[in-house]
Scaffold this active site. Structure first.
Site, mmCIF file in Angstrom:
data_model
loop_
_atom_site.group_PDB
_atom_site.id
_atom_site.type_symbol
_atom_site.label_atom_id
_atom_site.label_comp_id
_atom_site.label_asym_id
_atom_site.label_seq_id
_atom_site.Cartn_x
_atom_site.Cartn_y
_atom_site.Cartn_z
ATOM 1 N N ARG A 49 -54.623 43.425 55.066
ATOM 2 C CA ARG A 49 -54.520 42.189 54.436
ATOM 3 C C ARG A 49 -55.309 41.306 55.034
ATOM 4 O O ARG A 49 -55.233 41.058 55.980
ATOM 5 C CB ARG A 49 -53.126 41.706 53.947
ATOM 6 C CG ARG A 49 -53.159 40.210 53.344
ATOM 7 C CD ARG A 49 -53.331 40.644 51.715
ATOM 8 N NE ARG A 49 -53.098 39.464 51.075
ATOM 9 C CZ ARG A 49 -53.932 38.290 51.022
ATOM 10 N NH1 ARG A 49 -54.990 38.170 51.544
ATOM 11 N NH2 ARG A 49 -53.580 37.362 50.239
ATOM 12 N N GLU A 57 -56.089 38.227 41.366
ATOM 13 C CA GLU A 57 -55.411 39.283 41.076
ATOM 14 C C GLU A 57 -56.161 40.343 40.085
ATOM 15 O O GLU A 57 -57.038 39.768 39.559
ATOM 16 C CB GLU A 57 -54.063 39.078 40.438
ATOM 17 C CG GLU A 57 -53.120 38.163 41.464
ATOM 18 C CD GLU A 57 -52.639 39.051 42.592
ATOM 19 O OE1 GLU A 57 -52.190 40.476 42.409
ATOM 20 O OE2 GLU A 57 -52.704 38.544 43.658
ATOM 21 N N ARG A 91 -48.311 44.701 55.867
ATOM 22 C CA ARG A 91 -49.559 44.957 56.052
ATOM 23 C C ARG A 91 -50.245 44.278 57.217
ATOM 24 O O ARG A 91 -49.425 43.157 57.890
ATOM 25 C CB ARG A 91 -50.240 44.510 54.850
ATOM 26 C CG ARG A 91 -49.764 45.003 53.433
ATOM 27 C CD ARG A 91 -50.404 44.300 52.261
ATOM 28 N NE ARG A 91 -49.994 42.839 52.254
ATOM 29 C CZ ARG A 91 -50.125 41.966 51.000
ATOM 30 N NH1 ARG A 91 -50.892 42.385 50.172
ATOM 31 N NH2 ARG A 91 -49.638 40.963 51.131
#
Length: 155
Positions: A49, A57, A91
């Site tokens: 990330r 998004e 992540r």
């Protein structure tokens, strides 16, 4: 005595913090979205990330463009990730250095395809890159009132 305990506690904390920060080099094998990629390093996949930024998004305006741009810059290329932490999804949080020497996180801000994620980053450099893109109305900043992804996700 208090000073010695404080000094020992500080040394322990600094050791723990530096132990969690490390660097990997590998090939980008997957682009999940604009700010999440997968790097294969030593036959191990790392879900990364990008640190300090938040891209739209996929269902938002410029979400697919952010993913495409990330892919253009790093897919199937050798990159270096400076990992600083992990998030609640497991992540790795990292700054990703591209083969050109540029930093992927910064390039997305420069292109107007990400917000500086101030909730998790106090970086003056990232804030300035966002400010410049906003002023130039690049990418998502060409919209009148772009909705930040963290607000979009709440809906």
């Amino acid at each position: 005595m208090k000073y010695m305990r404080l000094l020992a506690a500080t040394a322990f904390l600094l050791t723990a913090l530096s132990a969690s920060a490390y660097r990997i080099t590998g090939i980008v094998t997957f682009i999940k979205d604009g700010d999440t990629i997968e790097i294969l390093s030593n036959n191990r996949p790392y879900r990364i990330r990008l640190n300090g930024i938040d891209c739209p998004e996929k269902k938002q305006a410029f979400g697919n463009r952010a993913k495409q741009y990330t892919s253009e810059l790093c897919y199937r290329k050798l990159v270096t990730a400076n990992i600083t932490d992990t998030d609640r999804y497991g992540r790795y949080i990292a700054d990703v250095k591209l083969p050109s020497g540029r930093v992927l996180n910064e390039e997305l801000l420069k292109a107007g395809l990400a917000w500086h994620y101030k909730l998790y980053s106090q970086s003056k450099k990232l804030a300035e890159l966002e400010r410049i893109s906003r002023k130039a109305k690049r990418g998502l900043w060409s919209q009148k009132d772009p909705i930040p992804p963290w607000k979009f996700r709440r809906k």
